[in-house]
Design a protein around this motif. Sequence first.
Motif, mmCIF file in Angstrom:
data_model
loop_
_atom_site.group_PDB
_atom_site.id
_atom_site.type_symbol
_atom_site.label_atom_id
_atom_site.label_comp_id
_atom_site.label_asym_id
_atom_site.label_seq_id
_atom_site.Cartn_x
_atom_site.Cartn_y
_atom_site.Cartn_z
ATOM 1 N N ALA A 153 0.880 -1.150 -0.198
ATOM 2 C CA ALA A 153 -0.187 -0.067 0.011
ATOM 3 C C ALA A 153 0.862 1.369 -0.035
ATOM 4 N N ASP A 154 1.642 1.431 1.001
ATOM 5 C CA ASP A 154 2.412 2.471 1.143
ATOM 6 C C ASP A 154 4.084 2.416 0.651
ATOM 7 N N LYS A 155 4.400 1.200 0.360
ATOM 8 C CA LYS A 155 5.915 0.847 -0.077
ATOM 9 C C LYS A 155 6.777 1.311 0.925
ATOM 10 N N LEU A 156 6.570 1.183 2.186
ATOM 11 C CA LEU A 156 7.397 1.232 3.362
ATOM 12 C C LEU A 156 7.725 -0.368 3.710
ATOM 13 N N TRP A 157 8.928 -0.509 4.404
ATOM 14 C CA TRP A 157 9.193 -1.556 4.852
ATOM 15 C C TRP A 157 8.917 -1.495 6.545
ATOM 16 N N LYS A 158 8.582 -2.490 6.921
ATOM 17 C CA LYS A 158 8.147 -2.548 8.455
ATOM 18 C C LYS A 158 8.956 -3.913 9.351
ATOM 19 N N MET A 159 9.471 -3.540 10.335
ATOM 20 C CA MET A 159 10.110 -4.434 10.702
ATOM 21 C C MET A 159 9.162 -5.543 11.765
ATOM 22 N N VAL A 160 9.176 -7.004 11.377
ATOM 23 C CA VAL A 160 8.311 -7.724 12.005
ATOM 24 C C VAL A 160 8.557 -8.902 12.858
ATOM 25 N N TRP A 161 9.988 -9.013 12.677
ATOM 26 C CA TRP A 161 10.681 -9.952 13.880
ATOM 27 C C TRP A 161 12.121 -9.358 14.155
ATOM 28 N N VAL A 162 12.507 -9.881 15.336
ATOM 29 C CA VAL A 162 13.837 -9.338 15.695
ATOM 30 C C VAL A 162 14.235 -10.531 16.705
ATOM 31 N N GLY A 163 15.566 -11.051 16.467
ATOM 32 C CA GLY A 163 16.126 -12.033 17.178
ATOM 33 C C GLY A 163 17.653 -11.780 17.438
ATOM 34 N N LYS A 164 18.370 -12.508 18.268
ATOM 35 C CA LYS A 164 19.760 -12.217 18.730
ATOM 36 C C LYS A 164 20.419 -13.479 18.883
ATOM 37 N N GLN A 165 21.697 -13.645 18.439
ATOM 38 C CA GLN A 165 22.493 -14.759 18.793
ATOM 39 C C GLN A 165 23.798 -14.034 19.582
ATOM 40 N N TYR A 166 24.546 -15.183 20.273
ATOM 41 C CA TYR A 166 25.831 -14.928 20.871
ATOM 42 C C TYR A 166 26.920 -16.012 20.525
ATOM 43 N N LYS A 167 28.164 -15.252 20.614
ATOM 44 C CA LYS A 167 28.972 -16.128 20.522
ATOM 45 C C LYS A 167 30.114 -15.717 21.797
ATOM 46 N N CYS A 168 30.324 -16.794 22.490
ATOM 47 C CA CYS A 168 31.067 -16.636 23.769
ATOM 48 C C CYS A 168 32.320 -16.616 23.726
ATOM 49 N N GLN A 169 33.187 -16.163 24.709
ATOM 50 C CA GLN A 169 34.470 -16.143 24.598
ATOM 51 C C GLN A 169 34.713 -17.497 25.113
ATOM 52 N N SER A 170 36.103 -17.956 25.175
ATOM 53 C CA SER A 170 36.664 -19.467 25.240
ATOM 54 C C SER A 170 36.379 -19.617 26.756
ATOM 55 N N GLY A 171 35.751 -20.927 26.990
ATOM 56 C CA GLY A 171 35.406 -21.019 28.174
ATOM 57 C C GLY A 171 34.265 -20.741 28.847
ATOM 58 N N ARG A 172 33.438 -19.811 28.254
ATOM 59 C CA ARG A 172 32.232 -19.229 28.697
ATOM 60 C C ARG A 172 30.857 -19.432 27.955
ATOM 61 N N GLY A 173 30.912 -20.661 27.023
ATOM 62 C CA GLY A 173 29.750 -21.068 26.489
ATOM 63 C C GLY A 173 30.246 -21.309 24.793
ATOM 64 N N SER A 174 29.230 -21.245 24.158
ATOM 65 C CA SER A 174 29.212 -21.821 22.689
ATOM 66 C C SER A 174 30.254 -20.712 21.927
ATOM 67 N N GLN A 175 31.403 -21.440 20.936
ATOM 68 C CA GLN A 175 32.125 -20.641 20.269
ATOM 69 C C GLN A 175 31.675 -20.378 18.788
#
Length: 167
Positions: A137-159
């Motif tokens: 209708a108005d040719k504008l983009w709308k944010m519909v979903w947001v997500g987050k991922q993490y990469k941990c320091q060594s020994g602190r979780g997933s690499q």
Amino acid sequence: MNKFIKYIVILAFSTPILVGCSGDGDTSTVNSSPEPTASDLSTADAAKAIKERENYDSVDFNKLPQGVSLTGKDPKEIAVVVFPPPKEEPQEGNFQRDVAVKPVTPNLTTVIVTETGLLDDSVNGIRDRADFELSEADKLWKMVWVGKQYKCQSGRGSQDWSKQLCS
């Protein structure tokens, strides 16, 4: 050697005949399904992009910065405002920030903001993902979903990139 060549030639010509004679009464051809249309590809690409959301920790829109518009003409510009760079200037020199725009379909685009080399004892990197839909209708983009991922320091979780928080 001639016998070997004759055998290869006979095998090459007889294989299609043998494969075509399955004996089960099926007369359909091997390539009976039609080529996928642009619409089919768009639908498949959109489904794949939505499935990839499972690899991210979903973010509540109420946790995004207040007073920031989630609608506009350029998804990248919206994402850069919603996910600003750190307020502190990184001191160690290994901080990197990348903003990637990935058009999925003509009406669906994903923007991924990746920051690595963070000055944090447990988190090495954060990846924010925002999906945008185009309003016809108005040719504008709308944010519909947001997500987050993490990469941990060594020994602190997933690499690797993960939705699991670092310890």
